[in-house]
Scaffold this motif. Sequence first.
Motif, PDB file in Angstrom:
ATOM      1  N   ASP A  13       0.859  -1.185   0.000  1.00  0.00           N
ATOM      2  CA  ASP A  13       0.000   0.000   0.000  1.00  0.00           C
ATOM      3  C   ASP A  13       0.898   1.238   0.000  1.00  0.00           C
ATOM      4  OD1 ASP A  13      -1.687   2.122   0.605  1.00  0.00           O
ATOM      5  OD2 ASP A  13      -2.849   0.995   2.077  1.00  0.00           O
ATOM      6  N   PRO A  14       0.834   2.084  -1.037  1.00  0.00           N
ATOM      7  CA  PRO A  14       1.719   3.259  -1.082  1.00  0.00           C
ATOM      8  C   PRO A  14       1.481   4.248   0.047  1.00  0.00           C
ATOM      9  CG  PRO A  14       0.046   3.372  -2.793  1.00  0.00           C
ATOM     10  CD  PRO A  14      -0.040   1.999  -2.209  1.00  0.00           C
ATOM     11  N   ASP A  15       0.293   4.216   0.666  1.00  0.00           N
ATOM     12  CA  ASP A  15      -0.005   5.123   1.780  1.00  0.00           C
ATOM     13  C   ASP A  15       0.674   4.699   3.071  1.00  0.00           C
ATOM     14  OD1 ASP A  15      -1.600   6.710   0.158  1.00  0.00           O
ATOM     15  OD2 ASP A  15      -3.439   5.623   0.656  1.00  0.00           O
ATOM     16  N   ARG A  16       1.327   3.517   3.068  1.00  0.00           N
ATOM     17  CA  ARG A  16       1.970   3.022   4.284  1.00  0.00           C
ATOM     18  C   ARG A  16       3.504   3.128   4.202  1.00  0.00           C
ATOM     19  NH1 ARG A  16      -1.119  -2.494   5.851  1.00  0.00           N
ATOM     20  NH2 ARG A  16       0.141  -2.219   7.739  1.00  0.00           N
ATOM     21  N   ASN A  17       3.981   3.946   3.286  1.00  0.00           N
ATOM     22  CA  ASN A  17       5.409   4.274   3.176  1.00  0.00           C
ATOM     23  C   ASN A  17       6.288   3.042   2.981  1.00  0.00           C
ATOM     24  OD1 ASN A  17       7.499   6.179   3.078  1.00  0.00           O
ATOM     25  ND2 ASN A  17       8.022   5.815   5.226  1.00  0.00           N
ATOM     26  N   PRO A  18       6.048   2.256   1.917  1.00  0.00           N
ATOM     27  CA  PRO A  18       6.919   1.107   1.652  1.00  0.00           C
ATOM     28  C   PRO A  18       8.310   1.555   1.220  1.00  0.00           C
ATOM     29  CG  PRO A  18       5.410   1.470  -0.165  1.00  0.00           C
ATOM     30  CD  PRO A  18       4.970   2.401   0.928  1.00  0.00           C
ATOM     31  N   ASP A  19       9.243   0.630   1.187  1.00  0.00           N
ATOM     32  CA  ASP A  19      10.637   0.974   0.905  1.00  0.00           C
ATOM     33  C   ASP A  19      10.841   1.575  -0.486  1.00  0.00           C
ATOM     34  OD1 ASP A  19      10.234  -1.342  -0.586  1.00  0.00           O
ATOM     35  OD2 ASP A  19      11.836  -2.496   0.352  1.00  0.00           O
ATOM     36  N   LYS A  64      -1.471  -3.782   2.386  1.00  0.00           N
ATOM     37  CA  LYS A  64      -0.363  -4.615   2.831  1.00  0.00           C
ATOM     38  C   LYS A  64       0.922  -3.796   2.908  1.00  0.00           C
ATOM     39  CE  LYS A  64       2.312  -6.836   0.210  1.00  0.00           C
ATOM     40  NZ  LYS A  64       3.750  -6.755  -0.284  1.00  0.00           N
ATOM     41  N   LEU A  65       1.734  -4.096   3.922  1.00  0.00           N
ATOM     42  CA  LEU A  65       3.071  -3.528   4.014  1.00  0.00           C
ATOM     43  C   LEU A  65       4.044  -4.643   4.344  1.00  0.00           C
ATOM     44  CD1 LEU A  65       4.910  -1.008   3.976  1.00  0.00           C
ATOM     45  CD2 LEU A  65       4.583  -0.873   6.458  1.00  0.00           C
ATOM     46  N   THR A  66       5.088  -4.766   3.528  1.00  0.00           N
ATOM     47  CA  THR A  66       6.151  -5.744   3.757  1.00  0.00           C
ATOM     48  C   THR A  66       7.432  -5.010   4.135  1.00  0.00           C
ATOM     49  OG1 THR A  66       5.220  -7.373   2.236  1.00  0.00           O
ATOM     50  CG2 THR A  66       7.585  -7.516   2.652  1.00  0.00           C
TER      51      THR A  66
END
Length: 331
Positions: free
Chosen positions: A213-219, A250-252
Motif C-alpha cells: 500500500d503506497p499510503d503506508r510508506n513502503p521501501d 499490505k506492508l512488507t
Amino acid sequence: MSDTDWNSNLGLGFGQHQPGDEFFHGTGEPVDSLTETWFWNFHVAEAAINCFAYCWVHPTLKVVSSGLFIYQGLKASHLECELFEYRDYMSMGVVGDGSDIRLPNGFRAQAIDPLNHVRLTFDDPQRETSVHVDLRAVGVPIMRANNKHFEQVMHATGELTLRGKSYKVDSLPVRDRSWAEPRPENHNPAPPYTWVTGTFGEDFAFNVGSHDDPDRNPDWIDMMPVPARIFNDGWVVVNGEQRRVVKSSKLTTRRGERNSPVTHDYRFEDDRGDAYRITGELIAQTEWGGWSNTSCHLGLVKWDWNGRAGFGESQEVHWNDYVWRMGQARK
C-alpha cells in the motif's frame, strides 16, 4: 506478470470447478507464453522447513520445467537449500494427462482421487532425502471467476527425511493450479508483488495477492511508480464458506542486499463486511529465479491473527527496475 490479468480475479466472484480440472488441459491461445501449472507444498513449521514442488508446462512449446526444493531456515540462495532438484527443460511426456506426473529425478505427483487426494513422492539416497506425503482436501477448490485458476486448502501428512534426519509431516498448506492463459515474460517496471496464503486450522484460511500500500510508506515509495492496481486477488474460507476479499492493504518490510521480505502486515475486508488484521514473520526462506528476468523470494510465514498462530506461503516477485533502484539507493 505484465500487462495481462492472469493473476487477478478483477473483483469478481467464484468460478465452478470440475473433476477434470485436476488433469492436463492443454488449452488456450497458442502463443509461446501459454502456461499450465501445478503447485504443491507442505511444511514442518516447528523445524522451520518448507517444501516447494512445481510443474510448469508451456503447451505450445511442448516444454516442461518441474521439480522440488526443500529448505530449512533462511537461505541466501536456492542452491543453499537442503535439497534443490528442479529441471528446466523436459518433454511433455513427463506430464502425460496430469494424473501421474513423473520426472527423471524421481519426483512423482499422483492424483489418487481428483481434487481430493494427491500423493507426492521423491527419493534421493545420495542426499539422504525422501518425501512420502499425502495431500488431502480440506475443502473444495477456490476457483477464480474465469475458471482458469484455483487454490485449495489441503491437509498434508506423511514423512520427510531431509539430509538424513526424519520429520513427521502434518500441516495445512494451500496448493494452486492454473491453465489456459499466457504469462508474458516482459519487463515490468513495478514494485514487488506478493502472493501469500495462511491457514489457522481447518476453520479459517486466506490468500491475498497485492503490492504494498503506497499510503503506508513502503521501501520503494520514492523510487518506483505506484501501480494502477495495488490489490489483485484474494479470498478467505470461514468454516467452509468461501468469501472474496474486496479490499486489502499490505506492508512488507525487507532487509539485506537482496531486499528479502522479513515481515508482512495485512489489513483486508471480505465480501461479508468482516475485517481482518493478520501479521506474519518469515521463518524459512529462499530465493529462486523461476523466470530469468525476475527474482522470487519464497518462504514459510508464521502468522498471527488476534493471538492465534497460523502458517502459510509467501511468494514475492521482484523485477529489474526495483532491484536496480534499491541497489542505487544503497550506494
